[in-house]
Design a protein around this motif. Structure first.
Motif, PDB file in Angstrom:
ATOM      1  N   THR A 294       0.881  -0.921  -0.317  1.00  0.00           N
ATOM      2  CA  THR A 294      -0.447   0.475  -0.153  1.00  0.00           C
ATOM      3  C   THR A 294       0.656   1.538  -0.107  1.00  0.00           C
ATOM      4  O   THR A 294       1.793   1.337   0.580  1.00  0.00           O
ATOM      5  N   THR A 298      -0.776   7.150  -0.529  1.00  0.00           N
ATOM      6  CA  THR A 298      -2.677   8.395  -1.324  1.00  0.00           C
ATOM      7  C   THR A 298      -3.528   6.794  -0.887  1.00  0.00           C
ATOM      8  O   THR A 298      -4.482   7.172  -0.695  1.00  0.00           O
ATOM      9  N   LEU A 300      -3.767   3.580  -2.307  1.00  0.00           N
ATOM     10  CA  LEU A 300      -3.954   2.966  -2.716  1.00  0.00           C
ATOM     11  C   LEU A 300      -2.588   1.727  -2.913  1.00  0.00           C
ATOM     12  O   LEU A 300      -2.094   1.795  -1.734  1.00  0.00           O
ATOM     13  N   ALA A 354      -5.931  10.735  -5.537  1.00  0.00           N
ATOM     14  CA  ALA A 354      -6.866   8.589  -5.686  1.00  0.00           C
ATOM     15  C   ALA A 354      -8.178   8.693  -5.611  1.00  0.00           C
ATOM     16  O   ALA A 354      -8.312   8.216  -5.878  1.00  0.00           O
ATOM     17  N   ASP A 355      -8.749   9.571  -4.436  1.00  0.00           N
ATOM     18  CA  ASP A 355     -10.084   9.509  -3.966  1.00  0.00           C
ATOM     19  C   ASP A 355     -10.762   9.712  -4.931  1.00  0.00           C
ATOM     20  O   ASP A 355     -11.901   8.919  -5.265  1.00  0.00           O
ATOM     21  N   ARG A 358     -10.965   6.773  -7.293  1.00  0.00           N
ATOM     22  CA  ARG A 358     -11.868   5.210  -6.733  1.00  0.00           C
ATOM     23  C   ARG A 358     -12.715   5.575  -6.927  1.00  0.00           C
ATOM     24  O   ARG A 358     -13.486   4.352  -7.020  1.00  0.00           O
ATOM     25  N   THR A 361     -14.140   3.756 -10.916  1.00  0.00           N
ATOM     26  CA  THR A 361     -13.680   3.388 -11.053  1.00  0.00           C
ATOM     27  C   THR A 361     -14.516   1.785 -10.111  1.00  0.00           C
ATOM     28  O   THR A 361     -15.142   2.192  -8.967  1.00  0.00           O
ATOM     29  N   VAL A 367      -6.404  -0.147  -8.949  1.00  0.00           N
ATOM     30  CA  VAL A 367      -6.030   0.740  -9.093  1.00  0.00           C
ATOM     31  C   VAL A 367      -4.443   1.894  -7.620  1.00  0.00           C
ATOM     32  O   VAL A 367      -4.493   1.242  -6.293  1.00  0.00           O
ATOM     33  N   VAL A 377      -4.602   2.402 -13.694  1.00  0.00           N
ATOM     34  CA  VAL A 377      -5.794   1.555 -13.371  1.00  0.00           C
ATOM     35  C   VAL A 377      -5.349   0.485 -14.241  1.00  0.00           C
ATOM     36  O   VAL A 377      -5.892   1.106 -15.106  1.00  0.00           O
TER      37      VAL A 377
END
Length: 457
Positions: A294, A298, A300, A354-355, A358, A361, A367, A377
């Protein structure tokens, strides 16, 4: 199950007697004749369980036990106090010091071996967790053993399975001062109730009407939902054979009737502490595993996870023939945001970026932060046109809503360029797909930014 047993006694004949009994059962035995030597053996990691005499000159067994259980690197070691004392107050003093159990002299061989095997088995469950949890220090969690060893064992949720109402009420009254107690008088419902609840420990009477209490204990030890829950047996003095059998089955502890109130509280607290110790180590391991894949800023997935995932997409036969597309996103002129507003503002933009990705998607899409302000992605089961539509929705969302910075006191306009590619029959690895997406991203930048460009088929 072989293990290294530390026998501590200031009398040489007692020491040799226990050493001989354990050696004949194929245990490795280490000995010490005083408290400081015993602590040194424990601190060096040379034993798996401690059989500790209480009455020793200088540092007595209670103090040795207290120091073992109070040190993070040795708190996990099971300690069995071996003593000629057989008063409830003596057992309570030992349990308060952290002892896992008592053996009274003269020692019964069957009880000795059953207790040693049971505690060694429980220790083996946590040993691997301890080793893995220590790796979490590398991710900034501090010392997981210190945090786990600090557990008090109080304010737990306890399930009592006892169909004699008067006995159940006495147990609830004694434990209710320190824990939340649930009474189940119907043993037929006990397993379901234990599975549905989040209990820290269960106390099960072996003398249940029409039900084998030992079988109930065995069921609780075998089910996934209750496997890690400590189980304590309530037994009558004539149940010695079933107690030994229960310990062989993995039951954690037992209490003999008539039950001493203080010993009940102390033993339950010991079991709750041990359960929470193991749970704390599991959480530390899980957190370190998540951080390993991770991105810390972010939230992600990181590049390591992305590489592993894409390798699987190209290597697994079931996935090789299915369509997969890839989006490579890069914030336009991100350096100018850092230069004008500071790196903290840049971090805020990256998190918000990043939010937004998300939010547009699917759960099956991967991501990942590719590096710097670039995000990848992976869109499975999607062709080029579908992936391009996803990219366009993200681009519009980024362009039309300003990004809050400086904790919401200011905002900045941001745009993104996106390159899109889909897997081709001639692709041999993820690198081919990434290169085409990168080429498309370069074209998007060259053509004026804030646009989506799809790689040529």
């Amino acid at each position: 199950m072989s293990a290294r047993v530390l026998v501590v006694d200031d009398l040489f004949p007692n020491l040799k007697l226990l050493e001989t009994k354990l050696t004949l059962e194929y245990f490795d035995v280490v000995t010490a004749m005083n408290g400081p030597d015993a602590l040194a053996v424990c601190e060096k990691g040379l034993c798996d369980i401690v059989l500790l005499d209480v009455m020793m000159p200088g540092m007595d067994g209670f103090e040795v036990c207290r120091r073992i259980k109070g040190t993070p690197t040795t708190a996990h070691l099971p300690v069995v106090m071996v003593t000629a004392l057989d008063q409830p107050s003596d057992r309570l003093r030992g349990l308060d010091a952290g002892a896992d159990d008592f053996l009274t002299k003269p020692i019964d061989d069957v009880a000795l071996l059953a207790r040693v095997r049971s505690l060694v088995r429980l220790k083996a469950i946590t040993d691997e967790l301890r080793g893995r949890a220590m790796a979490s220090r590398d991710y900034g969690f501090g010392d997981p053993l210190a945090a786990a060893a600090a557990e008090t064992g109080l304010d737990a949720s306890i399930l009592v399975v006892e169909d004699r109402r008067s006995s159940a009420d006495r147990l609830a009254t004694a434990l209710g001062q320190y824990h939340r107690v649930t009474i189940e008088t119907d043993p037929h419902k006990a397993v379901a109730r234990a599975s549905e609840g989040e209990y820290d420990a269960a106390i099960v009477s072996l003398d249940l009407d029409g039900v084998d209490g030992l079988r109930l204990c065995s069921q609780l030890r075998s089910l996934d939902r209750t496997r890690n829950m400590p189980v304590v047996m309530l037994a009558d003095p004539g149940d010695r054979a079933r107690i030994m059998r229960g310990l062989d089955l993995g039951v954690h502890d037992y209490l003999m009737r008539p039950i001493d109130r203080n010993e009940l509280v102390a033993r339950v607290r010991t079991q709750v502490r041990r359960k929470r110790f193991a749970h704390s180590l599991r959480e530390s391991v899980q957190a370190s595993m998540e951080l390993a894949v991770t991105d810390g800023l972010t939230g992600l997935h990181n590049r390591r996870y992305l590489d592993s995932h894409l390798a699987g997409v190209f290597a697994e036969p079931a996935l090789r023939g299915r369509p997969v597309s890839l989006l490579l996103l890069d914030i336009d002129r991100f350096k100018s945001i850092n230069d004008r507003f500071g790196h903290d503002a840049g971090d805020e933009v990256l998190r918000d970026f990043a939010d937004r990705i998300r939010a547009h998607t699917r759960g099956i899409d991967v991501v990942a932060r590719f590096g710097g302000e670039e995000i990848v992605v992976v869109v499975p089961d999607t062709g080029l046109d579908g992936a391009r539509q996803v990219a366009e929705r993200i681009r519009e969302r980024v362009e039309t809503v300003p990004f809050a910075i400086h904790r919401g006191t200011r905002s900045v306009d941001v745009t993104v360029s996106i390159g899109v590619a889909t897997r081709q029959p001639g692709d041999t690895s993820a690198l081919d797909l990434l290169k085409r997406a990168d080429t498309a991203l370069y074209r998007a930048k060259e053509d004026g930014r804030n646009r989506v460009v799809a790689a040529a088929a």
